[in-house]
Scaffold this active site. Structure first.
Site, PDB file in Angstrom:
ATOM      1  N   LYS A 154     -10.732 -17.181  -4.842  1.00  0.00           N
ATOM      2  CA  LYS A 154      -9.432 -17.599  -5.406  1.00  0.00           C
ATOM      3  C   LYS A 154      -9.402 -19.134  -5.556  1.00  0.00           C
ATOM      4  CE  LYS A 154      -7.397 -13.507  -3.439  1.00  0.00           C
ATOM      5  NZ  LYS A 154      -6.186 -12.743  -3.162  1.00  0.00           N
TER       6      LYS A 154
ATOM      7  N   GLU B  85      -7.879  -2.041  -6.542  1.00  0.00           N
ATOM      8  CA  GLU B  85      -7.179  -2.937  -5.628  1.00  0.00           C
ATOM      9  C   GLU B  85      -5.686  -2.609  -5.631  1.00  0.00           C
ATOM     10  OE1 GLU B  85      -9.515  -6.680  -4.755  1.00  0.00           O
ATOM     11  OE2 GLU B  85      -8.309  -7.123  -6.504  1.00  0.00           O
TER      12      GLU B  85
ATOM     13  N   ASN C 164     -14.040 -12.986  -3.606  1.00  0.00           N
ATOM     14  CA  ASN C 164     -13.153 -13.708  -4.533  1.00  0.00           C
ATOM     15  C   ASN C 164     -12.540 -14.884  -3.777  1.00  0.00           C
ATOM     16  OD1 ASN C 164     -11.183 -14.572  -6.285  1.00  0.00           O
ATOM     17  ND2 ASN C 164      -9.923 -12.722  -6.136  1.00  0.00           N
TER      18      ASN C 164
ATOM     19  N   SER D 185      -7.375  -6.411   1.639  1.00  0.00           N
ATOM     20  CA  SER D 185      -7.434  -6.673   3.081  1.00  0.00           C
ATOM     21  C   SER D 185      -8.642  -6.032   3.760  1.00  0.00           C
ATOM     22  CB  SER D 185      -6.122  -6.233   3.754  1.00  0.00           C
ATOM     23  OG  SER D 185      -5.029  -6.966   3.229  1.00  0.00           O
TER      24      SER D 185
ATOM     25  N   HIS E 292      -7.693  -9.262 -12.385  1.00  0.00           N
ATOM     26  CA  HIS E 292      -7.201  -9.260 -10.998  1.00  0.00           C
ATOM     27  C   HIS E 292      -5.672  -9.198 -11.025  1.00  0.00           C
ATOM     28  CE1 HIS E 292      -6.238 -10.685  -6.972  1.00  0.00           C
ATOM     29  NE2 HIS E 292      -7.464 -10.312  -6.634  1.00  0.00           N
TER      30      HIS E 292
ATOM     31  N   GLY F 179     -11.063 -10.806  -0.506  1.00  0.00           N
ATOM     32  CA  GLY F 179     -10.373 -12.080  -0.688  1.00  0.00           C
ATOM     33  C   GLY F 179     -10.470 -12.916   0.578  1.00  0.00           C
TER      34      GLY F 179
ATOM     35  N   GLY G 160      -4.018  -9.319   0.279  1.00  0.00           N
ATOM     36  CA  GLY G 160      -3.521 -10.476   1.014  1.00  0.00           C
ATOM     37  C   GLY G 160      -2.374 -10.149   1.959  1.00  0.00           C
TER      38      GLY G 160
ATOM     39  N   GLU H 263      -3.482 -10.743  -9.503  1.00  0.00           N
ATOM     40  CA  GLU H 263      -2.813 -12.055  -9.549  1.00  0.00           C
ATOM     41  C   GLU H 263      -2.802 -12.600 -10.977  1.00  0.00           C
ATOM     42  OE1 GLU H 263      -5.074 -13.872  -6.397  1.00  0.00           O
ATOM     43  OE2 GLU H 263      -4.101 -12.524  -4.957  1.00  0.00           O
TER      44      GLU H 263
END
Ligand code: PEP
Length: 253
Positions: free
Chosen positions: A11, A168, A9, A214, A96, A235, A174, A98
């Site tokens: 992002k 996740e 991903n 992570s 996701h 990510g 992150g 986010e």
């Protein structure tokens, strides 16, 4: 044996020039993939067409990071499943954390998008995961159960094998803080059980459930070795060819 799927991903990183550099480096680093492994690159919308062209004939597949729940229309700034397919996408990440946190996406909306993706012939990577506060309050299982039931509502047994679930934990995205392999396995087992309750065990055993949060070259092998962990949604570590290819290699059975 379930196919391992390692998805990157990107992002909101990589303009066209940087996309060209990363895709070129990934193709050079991984001219072929281990037999049981698929890998999906999910750059931003603006890089999809370029990446799609560059990936032709390579072992990498293309995915998007989001899409509209609508077919077409006056929805400024939105992108449809049909538009994604035209760039060469075969996957799309949906729900996701986010998107849930910053853009208000709910289980109902993620479900509508997943059904639209499936109808268009895209494979949705549907994300679920609890926050740190929810884990610490002891309600992780309830949260995951509500999310799984919500995002899979109305998806037929025939469509379900095309879905990928990504677990996740929000507290691991992150942050550099990874779930332990045991924590990941526990939740993946729960997700597979929930899928079996909604469908049946034979179908649940076929579903790829990725871990995300992570994942790095130095922790990937241990996480991916868990029985119910069938890949990773990556990510930060997918933005460099050497770290992403090291994670793909760690997925080899
Ligand atoms: C992600 O964005 O889905 C993710 C898992 O990010 P990171 O690997 O950076 O934690």
């Amino acid at each position: 044996m379930r196919t391992m799927i390692i998805a990157g991903n990107w992002k909101m990183y990589k303009d066209l020039h940087e996309t060209k550099e990363l895709v070129t480096a990934l193709k050079a680093a991984m001219p072929s993939l281990p037999g049981n492994v698929q890998s999906v690159l999910c750059p931003p919308y603006t890089s999809l067409a370029l990446a799609g062209e560059m990936l032709k004939g390579s072992p990498f597949l293309l995915g998007a990071q989001n899409m509209s729940q609508h077919d077409e229309g006056a929805y400024t700034g939105e992108v449809s499943a049909k538009m994604l397919k035209a760039t060469g996408c075969t996957f799309v990440i949906l729900g996701h954390s986010e998107r849930r946190q910053y853009f208000g996406e709910t289980n109902e909306l993620v479900n509508a998008k997943a059904r639209k993706a499936l109808a268009a012939g895209l494979r949705p990577i549907i994300c679920v995961g609890e926050t740190l506060a929810e884990r610490e309050a002891g309600v992780m299982a309830q949260i995951i159960t509500t999310q799984i039931k919500g995002v899979l509502a109305g998806i037929s047994p025939h469509e379900m094998p095309n879905c990928v679930i990504a677990y996740e934990p929000v507290w691991a995205i992150g942050t550099g803080r990874t779930a332990t392999p045991q924590q990941a396995q526990e939740v993946h087992q729960l997700i597979r059980k929930l899928i079996a309750q909604q469908y049946d065990w034979a179908l649940a055993e076929r579903i790829t459930i990725q871990y995300g949060g992570s994942v790095k070259p130095d922790n990937a092998a241990e996480i991916l070795a868990q029985n119910d962990v069938d890949g990773a949604l990556v990510g930060g570590a997918c933005l460099k060819a050497d770290s992403f290819s090291a994670i793909i290699k760690a997925a080899q059975a």
